[in-house]
Design an enzyme around this catalytic site. Structure first.
Site, PDB file in Angstrom:
ATOM      1  N   ASP A   8      95.727 121.421 -20.298  1.00  0.00           N
ATOM      2  CA  ASP A   8      96.065 122.309 -18.633  1.00  0.00           C
ATOM      3  C   ASP A   8      98.138 121.553 -19.410  1.00  0.00           C
ATOM      4  OD1 ASP A   8      97.552 119.526 -18.695  1.00  0.00           O
ATOM      5  OD2 ASP A   8      96.092 119.575 -16.098  1.00  0.00           O
ATOM      6  N   CYS A  65      94.918 116.320 -20.808  1.00  0.00           N
ATOM      7  CA  CYS A  65      96.191 116.722 -19.949  1.00  0.00           C
ATOM      8  C   CYS A  65      96.689 115.566 -19.581  1.00  0.00           C
ATOM      9  CB  CYS A  65      95.016 116.790 -18.727  1.00  0.00           C
ATOM     10  SG  CYS A  65      94.209 115.487 -17.966  1.00  0.00           S
ATOM     11  N   GLY A  66      97.817 115.286 -18.344  1.00  0.00           N
ATOM     12  CA  GLY A  66      98.153 113.722 -18.558  1.00  0.00           C
ATOM     13  C   GLY A  66      97.346 112.846 -19.077  1.00  0.00           C
ATOM     14  N   THR A  67      96.376 112.444 -17.992  1.00  0.00           N
ATOM     15  CA  THR A  67      95.702 111.305 -18.289  1.00  0.00           C
ATOM     16  C   THR A  67      94.821 111.398 -19.361  1.00  0.00           C
ATOM     17  OG1 THR A  67      94.626 111.095 -16.350  1.00  0.00           O
ATOM     18  CG2 THR A  67      96.791 110.449 -16.055  1.00  0.00           C
ATOM     19  N   HIS A  98      78.548 104.697 -31.009  1.00  0.00           N
ATOM     20  CA  HIS A  98      77.610 104.084 -29.883  1.00  0.00           C
ATOM     21  C   HIS A  98      77.315 105.420 -29.016  1.00  0.00           C
ATOM     22  CE1 HIS A  98      78.488 100.069 -30.640  1.00  0.00           C
ATOM     23  NE2 HIS A  98      78.385 100.268 -31.514  1.00  0.00           N
ATOM     24  N   ARG A 132      69.154 102.107 -30.899  1.00  0.00           N
ATOM     25  CA  ARG A 132      68.992 101.596 -30.117  1.00  0.00           C
ATOM     26  C   ARG A 132      70.103 102.735 -28.496  1.00  0.00           C
ATOM     27  NH1 ARG A 132      72.543  97.911 -32.487  1.00  0.00           N
ATOM     28  NH2 ARG A 132      75.054  97.535 -31.414  1.00  0.00           N
ATOM     29  N   HIS A 133      71.147 103.091 -29.599  1.00  0.00           N
ATOM     30  CA  HIS A 133      72.450 103.638 -28.833  1.00  0.00           C
ATOM     31  C   HIS A 133      71.304 105.904 -28.043  1.00  0.00           C
ATOM     32  CE1 HIS A 133      75.386 100.729 -29.788  1.00  0.00           C
ATOM     33  NE2 HIS A 133      75.279 101.375 -31.024  1.00  0.00           N
ATOM     34  N   ARG A 136      69.734 104.878 -25.371  1.00  0.00           N
ATOM     35  CA  ARG A 136      70.427 104.702 -24.171  1.00  0.00           C
ATOM     36  C   ARG A 136      71.168 105.940 -23.565  1.00  0.00           C
ATOM     37  NH1 ARG A 136      73.281  99.423 -26.922  1.00  0.00           N
ATOM     38  NH2 ARG A 136      71.651  98.155 -26.356  1.00  0.00           N
TER      39      ARG A 136
HETATM   40  C1  RB5 Z   1      98.759 117.444 -13.172  1.00  0.00           C
HETATM   41  O1  RB5 Z   1      99.895 116.710 -13.158  1.00  0.00           O
HETATM   42  C2  RB5 Z   1      97.505 116.032 -14.009  1.00  0.00           C
HETATM   43  O2  RB5 Z   1      97.572 115.535 -12.503  1.00  0.00           O
HETATM   44  C3  RB5 Z   1      96.297 116.131 -14.727  1.00  0.00           C
HETATM   45  O3  RB5 Z   1      97.531 116.478 -15.560  1.00  0.00           O
HETATM   46  C4  RB5 Z   1      96.083 114.946 -15.078  1.00  0.00           C
HETATM   47  O4  RB5 Z   1      96.341 114.204 -15.527  1.00  0.00           O
HETATM   48  C5  RB5 Z   1      94.677 114.357 -13.628  1.00  0.00           C
HETATM   49  O5  RB5 Z   1      94.222 114.108 -14.578  1.00  0.00           O
END
Ligand code: RB5
Length: 145
Positions: A8, A65-67, A98, A132-133, A136
């Site tokens: 994104d 993305c951001g996170t 795994h 085993r993986h 699962r």
């Molecule tokens: C965008 O601002 C942010 O929310 C997105 O990149 C992401 O981190 C969402 O999980």
């Protein structure tokens, strides 16, 4: 390998760096992400990369993305996707060994450029251990079905 990449607006700059890095390793990259910094909605890109991996257009995927969290949650709604958020290299090899993750995700606001490259390289070079993986993973697919 053919690698689908998606992102994104929070991760456009890092996407281009990772794309070039992965191409430099000899892989083909299919870009499904946004190429600008205008605010957009990450689920659309998680879905596109997830579908490309599941339908065989790509061998695996990279989502940023951001996170790394939102875009991976979206991708994991596509049946057959095993997308894993990685913020360190230990997780990056374990999710292949795994979990046989077919997509890795990370956050442009969480990891720096060099760590992101190490995560990608580690994931791409790791191998699924099976045994085993696999049992699962089969259980995860049973949940999907
Ligand atoms: C965008 O601002 C942010 O929310 C997105 O990149 C992401 O981190 C969402 O999980």
């Amino acid at each position: 390998m053919k690698i689908a990449i998606g992102n994104d607006h929070a991760a456009t700059d890092l996407k281009f760096i990772i794309k070039e890095y992965v191409e430099g390793m000899g892989h083909e990259v299919i870009n499904f992400g946004t190429d600008d910094n205008e605010s957009c909605d990450y689920p659309a890109y998680g879905k596109k990369v997830g579908e490309a991996v599941v339908n065989g257009e790509a061998d695996c995927g990279i989502l940023i993305c951001g996170t790394g969290v939102g875009i991976s949650i979206a991708a994991n709604k596509v049946k057959g996707v095993r997308a894993a958020v990685c913020s360190d290299v230990a997780t990056a090899h374990l999710v292949k060994e795994h979990n046989n993750a077919n997509i890795i995700a990370f956050g442009a606001r969480i990891v720096g450029v060099e760590l992101a490259k190490d995560i990608v390289k580690t994931y791409l070079e790791a191998e699924f251990e099976g045994g085993r993986h696999q049992r699962r993973i089969d259980m995860i697919h049973d949940i999907e079905n």
